[in-house]
Design a protein around this motif. Structure first.
Motif, PDB file in Angstrom:
ATOM      1  N   GLY A 101       2.987  11.880  14.612  1.00  0.00           N
ATOM      2  CA  GLY A 101       4.383  11.607  14.321  1.00  0.00           C
ATOM      3  C   GLY A 101       4.736  11.925  12.878  1.00  0.00           C
ATOM      4  N   LEU A 102       6.029  12.019  12.601  1.00  0.00           N
ATOM      5  CA  LEU A 102       6.489  12.393  11.261  1.00  0.00           C
ATOM      6  C   LEU A 102       6.163  11.325  10.226  1.00  0.00           C
ATOM      7  CD1 LEU A 102       8.034  14.312   9.387  1.00  0.00           C
ATOM      8  CD2 LEU A 102      10.143  13.134  10.062  1.00  0.00           C
ATOM      9  N   GLY A 103       6.187  10.057  10.618  1.00  0.00           N
ATOM     10  CA  GLY A 103       5.941   9.019   9.619  1.00  0.00           C
ATOM     11  C   GLY A 103       6.067   7.632  10.211  1.00  0.00           C
ATOM     12  N   THR A 147       7.335   6.750   5.393  1.00  0.00           N
ATOM     13  CA  THR A 147       6.629   7.956   4.963  1.00  0.00           C
ATOM     14  C   THR A 147       7.219   9.156   5.700  1.00  0.00           C
ATOM     15  OG1 THR A 147       4.936   7.830   6.693  1.00  0.00           O
ATOM     16  CG2 THR A 147       4.519   6.622   4.651  1.00  0.00           C
ATOM     17  N   VAL A 148       7.100  10.326   5.094  1.00  0.00           N
ATOM     18  CA  VAL A 148       7.565  11.577   5.703  1.00  0.00           C
ATOM     19  C   VAL A 148       6.409  12.559   5.613  1.00  0.00           C
ATOM     20  CG1 VAL A 148       9.261  13.430   5.624  1.00  0.00           C
ATOM     21  CG2 VAL A 148       9.959  11.091   5.047  1.00  0.00           C
ATOM     22  N   GLU A 149       5.779  12.831   6.758  1.00  0.00           N
ATOM     23  CA  GLU A 149       4.491  13.532   6.764  1.00  0.00           C
ATOM     24  C   GLU A 149       4.449  14.685   7.762  1.00  0.00           C
ATOM     25  OE1 GLU A 149       1.109  10.664   6.687  1.00  0.00           O
ATOM     26  OE2 GLU A 149       2.656   9.156   7.062  1.00  0.00           O
ATOM     27  N   PRO A 150       5.219  15.737   7.544  1.00  0.00           N
ATOM     28  CA  PRO A 150       5.043  16.897   8.426  1.00  0.00           C
ATOM     29  C   PRO A 150       3.669  17.512   8.195  1.00  0.00           C
ATOM     30  CG  PRO A 150       6.382  17.483   6.530  1.00  0.00           C
ATOM     31  CD  PRO A 150       6.170  15.995   6.449  1.00  0.00           C
ATOM     32  N   GLY A 151       3.106  18.100   9.218  1.00  0.00           N
ATOM     33  CA  GLY A 151       1.780  18.695   9.071  1.00  0.00           C
ATOM     34  C   GLY A 151       1.682  20.009   9.814  1.00  0.00           C
ATOM     35  N   LEU A 152       0.741  20.827   9.402  1.00  0.00           N
ATOM     36  CA  LEU A 152       0.431  22.079  10.095  1.00  0.00           C
ATOM     37  C   LEU A 152      -1.090  22.166  10.180  1.00  0.00           C
ATOM     38  CD1 LEU A 152       1.388  24.794  11.311  1.00  0.00           C
ATOM     39  CD2 LEU A 152       1.155  25.778   9.023  1.00  0.00           C
ATOM     40  N   TYR A 153      -1.628  21.942  11.366  1.00  0.00           N
ATOM     41  CA  TYR A 153      -3.071  21.877  11.575  1.00  0.00           C
ATOM     42  C   TYR A 153      -3.532  23.028  12.470  1.00  0.00           C
ATOM     43  CZ  TYR A 153      -2.824  17.079   9.802  1.00  0.00           C
ATOM     44  OH  TYR A 153      -2.616  15.972   9.028  1.00  0.00           O
ATOM     45  N   PHE A 154      -4.785  23.440  12.248  1.00  0.00           N
ATOM     46  CA  PHE A 154      -5.411  24.450  13.102  1.00  0.00           C
ATOM     47  C   PHE A 154      -6.633  23.786  13.740  1.00  0.00           C
ATOM     48  CE2 PHE A 154      -3.007  26.570   9.883  1.00  0.00           C
ATOM     49  CZ  PHE A 154      -2.334  27.558  10.578  1.00  0.00           C
ATOM     50  N   ILE A 155      -6.412  23.149  14.891  1.00  0.00           N
ATOM     51  CA  ILE A 155      -7.416  22.343  15.565  1.00  0.00           C
ATOM     52  C   ILE A 155      -7.796  23.030  16.873  1.00  0.00           C
ATOM     53  CG2 ILE A 155      -7.912  20.073  16.539  1.00  0.00           C
ATOM     54  CD1 ILE A 155      -5.673  18.957  14.750  1.00  0.00           C
ATOM     55  N   PRO A 156      -9.006  23.533  16.981  1.00  0.00           N
ATOM     56  CA  PRO A 156      -9.382  24.303  18.180  1.00  0.00           C
ATOM     57  C   PRO A 156      -9.131  23.555  19.486  1.00  0.00           C
ATOM     58  CG  PRO A 156     -11.037  24.589  16.479  1.00  0.00           C
ATOM     59  CD  PRO A 156     -10.091  23.538  15.967  1.00  0.00           C
ATOM     60  N   SER A 157      -9.402  22.257  19.530  1.00  0.00           N
ATOM     61  CA  SER A 157      -9.250  21.523  20.793  1.00  0.00           C
ATOM     62  C   SER A 157      -7.801  21.456  21.252  1.00  0.00           C
ATOM     63  CB  SER A 157      -9.799  20.103  20.646  1.00  0.00           C
ATOM     64  OG  SER A 157      -9.065  19.369  19.686  1.00  0.00           O
ATOM     65  N   LEU A 158      -6.850  21.666  20.328  1.00  0.00           N
ATOM     66  CA  LEU A 158      -5.434  21.703  20.699  1.00  0.00           C
ATOM     67  C   LEU A 158      -4.933  23.124  20.901  1.00  0.00           C
ATOM     68  CD1 LEU A 158      -3.962  18.965  18.306  1.00  0.00           C
ATOM     69  CD2 LEU A 158      -4.685  18.720  20.683  1.00  0.00           C
ATOM     70  N   GLY A 189       0.798  -1.216   0.000  1.00  0.00           N
ATOM     71  CA  GLY A 189       0.000   0.000   0.000  1.00  0.00           C
ATOM     72  C   GLY A 189       0.834   1.270   0.000  1.00  0.00           C
ATOM     73  N   SER A 190       0.312   2.295  -0.643  1.00  0.00           N
ATOM     74  CA  SER A 190       0.892   3.636  -0.541  1.00  0.00           C
ATOM     75  C   SER A 190       0.088   4.448   0.464  1.00  0.00           C
ATOM     76  CB  SER A 190       0.904   4.327  -1.908  1.00  0.00           C
ATOM     77  OG  SER A 190      -0.396   4.344  -2.466  1.00  0.00           O
ATOM     78  N   ASP A 191       0.640   5.579   0.863  1.00  0.00           N
ATOM     79  CA  ASP A 191       0.022   6.440   1.879  1.00  0.00           C
ATOM     80  C   ASP A 191       0.450   7.867   1.568  1.00  0.00           C
ATOM     81  OD1 ASP A 191      -0.893   7.779   4.095  1.00  0.00           O
ATOM     82  OD2 ASP A 191       0.324   6.707   5.548  1.00  0.00           O
ATOM     83  N   ILE A 192      -0.426   8.624   0.903  1.00  0.00           N
ATOM     84  CA  ILE A 192      -0.084   9.973   0.445  1.00  0.00           C
ATOM     85  C   ILE A 192      -1.106  10.961   1.003  1.00  0.00           C
ATOM     86  CG2 ILE A 192       0.266  11.473  -1.548  1.00  0.00           C
ATOM     87  CD1 ILE A 192       0.871   8.988  -3.210  1.00  0.00           C
ATOM     88  N   THR A 193      -0.613  12.056   1.565  1.00  0.00           N
ATOM     89  CA  THR A 193      -1.482  13.128   2.059  1.00  0.00           C
ATOM     90  C   THR A 193      -1.103  14.431   1.367  1.00  0.00           C
ATOM     91  OG1 THR A 193      -1.622  12.064   4.221  1.00  0.00           O
ATOM     92  CG2 THR A 193      -2.328  14.352   4.084  1.00  0.00           C
ATOM     93  N   ARG A 194      -2.093  15.141   0.850  1.00  0.00           N
ATOM     94  CA  ARG A 194      -1.842  16.428   0.214  1.00  0.00           C
ATOM     95  C   ARG A 194      -2.954  17.414   0.573  1.00  0.00           C
ATOM     96  NH1 ARG A 194       2.495  15.369   0.080  1.00  0.00           N
ATOM     97  NH2 ARG A 194       4.022  15.286  -1.611  1.00  0.00           N
ATOM     98  N   THR A 195      -2.568  18.689   0.641  1.00  0.00           N
ATOM     99  CA  THR A 195      -3.513  19.766   0.916  1.00  0.00           C
ATOM    100  C   THR A 195      -3.521  20.724  -0.264  1.00  0.00           C
ATOM    101  OG1 THR A 195      -3.133  19.610   3.297  1.00  0.00           O
ATOM    102  CG2 THR A 195      -4.093  21.661   2.476  1.00  0.00           C
ATOM    103  N   THR A 196      -4.709  21.142  -0.669  1.00  0.00           N
ATOM    104  CA  THR A 196      -4.866  22.092  -1.766  1.00  0.00           C
ATOM    105  C   THR A 196      -5.673  23.289  -1.274  1.00  0.00           C
ATOM    106  OG1 THR A 196      -4.825  20.353  -3.441  1.00  0.00           O
ATOM    107  CG2 THR A 196      -5.794  22.453  -4.087  1.00  0.00           C
TER     108      THR A 196
END
Length: 402
Positions: free
Chosen positions: A331-333, A370-381, A250-257
Motif C-alpha cells: 500500500g501507499l502508506g 507516510t507516503v511510500e510509492p515503490g518500484l520493485y523487481f521481484i521475480p516471484s511477482l 516513531g518515524s518510518d523512512i525508506t530510501r534507495t541509493t
C-alpha cells in the motif's frame, strides 16, 4: 528545539487525552479505565524475554514504550493515576521519573509490585492491555467497542505529537545520510546498519521497528530481516527502511541509493522520488487516501511506459490489468504515531485492488501519514506476469535491473 514549548505542548496533550478518553468512557458507560503497560514475555523454555514495546494507549499517555508492569487509571473529572513499576532490582537499571511538568497533572506512585493496583469503589471498570498481563484483574477486559473508540482518539494528533514525530523524522534522517555514506564507501549490510545506529545514537531495541537494510537483490524482499557481514562482489543498490523513536513516537523512512555507475537504475530512483513529492503535495484534508494510492499506481504506470519496461498499454490499462501491482505490491502508506502502523487507519476494509493498503480514510486535520510509492523487481511477482496474457507487454531486456 524549544524545550519549554515541548513541555507546554505535552501538558496540553495530557489535557486533550483526558477529554477524549472521558468522552469515550461516557459513550460506553464506563466509570473508569485501567490501562496496562504490558511486559516482555519470556521465550518458551528460556529465561530470556522477547523484544518489548509497550501497549499503544499506555504509550499514548506516557511516552514510555519500554516501561513494564505499570498501570494508568483514567476517570472523568479526576487526575489520572500512574503506578510506575520500580522494583528494587540489582539486575537492571532502575526507573527514574523525568523532572517534567506534565507529570504534575498525574498522581504518580512508584511501586515494587508488578501486579495491577487494588481498586475499590471504582464503579464500572474497563481494563485494557495485553491479555497475558490482565489475568485476575477485576473489570471488563478489552471491550471491543471501547477499544475502537480509544483507537480513534489516536487518528488526529495533538500539536505535541506532531512535534515529536517531526523530531523522530529529523533524527532518522541523520541516520539515513550516514547509512548512504557507508554504502557508497563499500560497506556491507551489517556495516550500513551500524552506521545508521551510530548516527542516530539509538540501538535497535529502542527503535520503532527493526531496520530493513538490503543490498542488490535483497532490496526486493519487502521485510528483509538479515544483515550480511560481507559486502557483495559488486554493490549496485541499497534499500534502507529505518526509523527513530522520540518520546514514544516513531518515524518510518525508506530510501534507495544507486551505486556509482548504475545510471539507468538511478534514473528510475529519481523518477519515483519525484512521484513521491507530488503525492506528498496532494496530502491535504478531504483527500481519500485510497484515491491517492490509485494515483500512485497511475504515476508508476507512466514510469514503466517511459522507461520502456512495459509496452503497448496506456497507464489506465496497465493499472486495470494489475501490472503495476507486480512492481508495487504494497500500500501507499499508513497512519504514523506511537505505533509505526498506527491504529484506526482502516475504518473500512481495503479495496480488492489494494489488499495491503493500511489506510482507507478520508484525511482530516491532525492526521499524520507516510507516503511510500515503490518500484520493485521481484521475480516471484514478475514471473507470473510474464506467463500471463500480459507477458507480451513486458520488456525483458530492461526489466532486469539492480
Amino acid at each position: 528545539m524549544d524545550n519549554e514549548n515541548m513541555q507546554s505542548l505535552q501538558c496540553e496533550h495530557i489535557d486533550s487525552l483526558q477529554r477524549r478518553y472521558s468522552e469515550a468512557m461516557a459513550n460506553h458507560q464506563y466509570d473508569a479505565l485501567l490501562i496496562g503497560s504490558g511486559a516482555a514475555p519470556l521465550r518458551y523454555a528460556d529465561d530470556q524475554a522477547y523484544p518489548y514495546q509497550g501497549f499503544g494507549p499506555f504509550v499514548h499517555w506516557t511516552g514510555w514504550p519500554q516501561l513494564e508492569h505499570s498501570w494508568l487509571l483514567v476517570q472523568p473529572g479526576a487526575k489520572p493515576r500512574l503506578w510506575v513499576h520500580a522494583a528494587d532490582d540489582f539486575w537492571h537499571v532502575g526507573v527514574t521519573l523525568p523532572d517534567e511538568p506534565w507529570l504534575d497533572g498525574l498522581e504518580v506512585e512508584l511501586t515494587a509490585e508488578a501486579g495491577a493496583p487494588n481498586l475499590a469503589r471504582i464503579g464500572r471498570l474497563a481494563v485494557v492491555g495485553d491479555p497475558a498481563c490482565l489475568t485476575g484483574v477485576p473489570g471488563d477486559h478489552n471491550p471491543a467497542d471501547l477499544l475502537a473508540s480509544l483507537d480513534a482518539t489516536r487518528a488526529r494528533k495533538t500539536a505535541y505529537e506532531v512535534l515529536c514525530l517531526e523530531q523522530a523524522n529529523a533524527r532518522a534522517a541523520e541516520g539515513h545520510r550516514a547509512a548512504r555514506r557507508a554504502f557508497l564507501a563499500g560497506g556491507s549490510e551489517f556495516e550500513v546498519r551500524l552506521a545508521y545506529q551510530a548516527a542516530t545514537r539509538q540501538g535497535e531495541a529502542l527503535a520503532p521497528y527493526p531496520s530493513i537494510i538490503g543490498l542488490n537483490g535483497h532490496a526486493g524482499i519487502l521485510h528483509y530481516q538479515l544483515a550480511d557481514t560481507e559486502p557483495p562482489e559488486v554493490s549496485r543498490s541499497l534499500l534502507i527502511d529505518a526509523g527513530y523513536r522520540y518520546r514514544g513516537y516513531g518515524s518510518d523512512i525508506t530510501r534507495t541509493t544507486a551505486a556509482v555507475g548504475q545510471g539507468r537504475f538511478q534514473a528510475l530512483v529519481a523518477v519515483v522520488e519525484s512521484l513521491q513529492r507530488r503525492l506528498c503535495e496532494a496530502v491535504v484534508p478531504g483527500v481519500d487516501f485510497v484515491d491517492l494510492h490509485r494515483k500512485a499506481h497511475l504515476g508508476l504506470a507512466a514510469l514503466l511506459s517511459a522507461a520502456d519496461l512495459v509496452r503497448g498499454l496506456d497507464e489506465a490499462a496497465m493499472v486495470a490489468a494489475g501490472i503495476t501491482r507486480a512492481f508495487f505490491p504494497h500500500g501507499l502508506g499508513h497512519l504514523l504515531g506511537v505505533q509505526v502502523h498506527d491504529v484506526s487507519g482502516r475504518p473500512s476494509p481495503p479495496p480488492v485492488d489494494a489488499p495491503f493498503l493500511r489506510c482507507t480514510r478520508t484525511l482530516e486535520p491532525g492526521m499524520v501519514v507516510t507516503v511510500e510509492p515503490g518500484l520493485y523487481f521481484i521475480p516471484s511477482l514478475l514471473d507470473p506476469l510474464l506467463g500471463s496474457r500480459w507477458g507480451r507487454h513486458r520488456n525483458l531486456t530492461r526489466a532486469h535491473l539492480p
